[in-house]
Design an enzyme around this catalytic site. Sequence first.
Site, mmCIF file in Angstrom:
data_model
loop_
_atom_site.group_PDB
_atom_site.id
_atom_site.type_symbol
_atom_site.label_atom_id
_atom_site.label_comp_id
_atom_site.label_asym_id
_atom_site.label_seq_id
_atom_site.Cartn_x
_atom_site.Cartn_y
_atom_site.Cartn_z
ATOM 1 N N GLU A 72 2.912 58.758 57.867
ATOM 2 C CA GLU A 72 3.780 58.954 56.717
ATOM 3 C C GLU A 72 5.390 58.182 56.877
ATOM 4 O O GLU A 72 5.573 57.852 57.884
ATOM 5 C CB GLU A 72 4.299 60.393 56.508
ATOM 6 C CG GLU A 72 5.407 60.850 55.703
ATOM 7 C CD GLU A 72 5.509 60.644 54.345
ATOM 8 O OE1 GLU A 72 5.882 59.608 53.657
ATOM 9 O OE2 GLU A 72 4.346 60.924 53.805
ATOM 10 N N ASP A 99 4.580 52.002 57.372
ATOM 11 C CA ASP A 99 3.523 51.571 56.484
ATOM 12 C C ASP A 99 2.060 51.662 56.933
ATOM 13 O O ASP A 99 1.651 50.899 57.904
ATOM 14 C CB ASP A 99 3.825 50.192 56.047
ATOM 15 C CG ASP A 99 2.879 49.485 54.858
ATOM 16 O OD1 ASP A 99 2.128 49.977 54.509
ATOM 17 O OD2 ASP A 99 3.200 48.207 54.631
ATOM 18 N N ASP A 122 2.195 57.711 45.221
ATOM 19 C CA ASP A 122 3.200 57.152 44.104
ATOM 20 C C ASP A 122 2.444 56.760 42.965
ATOM 21 O O ASP A 122 1.521 55.772 43.496
ATOM 22 C CB ASP A 122 4.149 56.073 44.585
ATOM 23 C CG ASP A 122 5.428 56.160 43.749
ATOM 24 O OD1 ASP A 122 5.145 55.897 42.504
ATOM 25 O OD2 ASP A 122 6.553 55.791 44.020
ATOM 26 N N LYS A 126 4.509 52.188 35.737
ATOM 27 C CA LYS A 126 4.910 51.131 34.771
ATOM 28 C C LYS A 126 3.945 49.867 35.134
ATOM 29 O O LYS A 126 3.517 49.678 36.385
ATOM 30 C CB LYS A 126 6.291 50.579 35.255
ATOM 31 C CG LYS A 126 7.555 51.516 34.693
ATOM 32 C CD LYS A 126 8.779 50.846 34.962
ATOM 33 C CE LYS A 126 9.862 51.820 34.458
ATOM 34 N NZ LYS A 126 11.159 51.254 34.668
ATOM 35 N N THR A 188 -0.720 72.712 47.862
ATOM 36 C CA THR A 188 0.813 72.731 48.522
ATOM 37 C C THR A 188 1.706 73.135 47.390
ATOM 38 O O THR A 188 1.492 73.127 46.106
ATOM 39 C CB THR A 188 0.846 71.386 48.724
ATOM 40 O OG1 THR A 188 0.940 70.210 47.535
ATOM 41 C CG2 THR A 188 -0.107 70.684 49.730
ATOM 42 N N PHE A 190 3.896 71.144 46.048
ATOM 43 C CA PHE A 190 4.112 70.102 44.967
ATOM 44 C C PHE A 190 2.751 70.230 43.862
ATOM 45 O O PHE A 190 3.039 70.225 42.601
ATOM 46 C CB PHE A 190 3.742 68.503 45.599
ATOM 47 C CG PHE A 190 3.766 67.489 44.604
ATOM 48 C CD1 PHE A 190 4.956 66.987 44.289
ATOM 49 C CD2 PHE A 190 2.508 66.987 44.009
ATOM 50 C CE1 PHE A 190 4.924 65.745 43.558
ATOM 51 C CE2 PHE A 190 2.503 66.082 43.277
ATOM 52 C CZ PHE A 190 3.715 65.592 43.010
#
Length: 209
Positions: A72, A99, A122, A126, A188, A190
């Site tokens: 993370e 990363d 994520d 776009k 979760t 989220f």
Amino acid sequence: MKEIKSFVRRNSRLTDSHKKHLSQSDGMLYTQIPFTLLQQQRFVGLEIGFGMGDSLLDVAAKNPDQLWVGIEVYEVGVASVIRQAKEKGLENIIVLTGDVMDFLEREQAHQLFDHIRIFFPDPWPKKRHHKRRLVQGKSLDVLASIMKPSAVLHFATDHLPYAEDVELVLSNSQYFKPLAVVPFRPETKFARKAKEAGVVITDIAVERI
């Protein structure tokens, strides 16, 4: 992937408690993957981008005979997992902050993992940002290289266009085949909020050929 990141670092304030758990991790926090330790394990799972750690803690608690690695970028989430793992007495979790590609693009990571989970990364909605998505192109090749034969890749997203793109890229990959049954994914906070808002969550599971 090293030049184009799949994440943006956001400012997150570390409290004294967070700093304490990061500095007193009881052997859970590593600066690089402990390959020798992982290669000695019967089963090693990996969760990329575990957030506050709900799903990582759940799978570790339910499978004490498995070793789970969590990567993370946000230190607040890492500190949260360390704190909760200590409170629950979980000794089968390793965490790294940074990363994921910096950790995995190494020869020693070859065929290291039995199960990889990527939940709600994520989506970079776009079009000009699609190159930042984690599951695509070179990064997918890296994921394939670190998986053992018959290992499972479980991906979940609440962004339908991203799900469609991932399904397409996986179906065209020489490294994977569809998995008949999608593994369990804990609900979760989220995910629960997304469902309550009427957002469709897509789970995709494939097996390493």
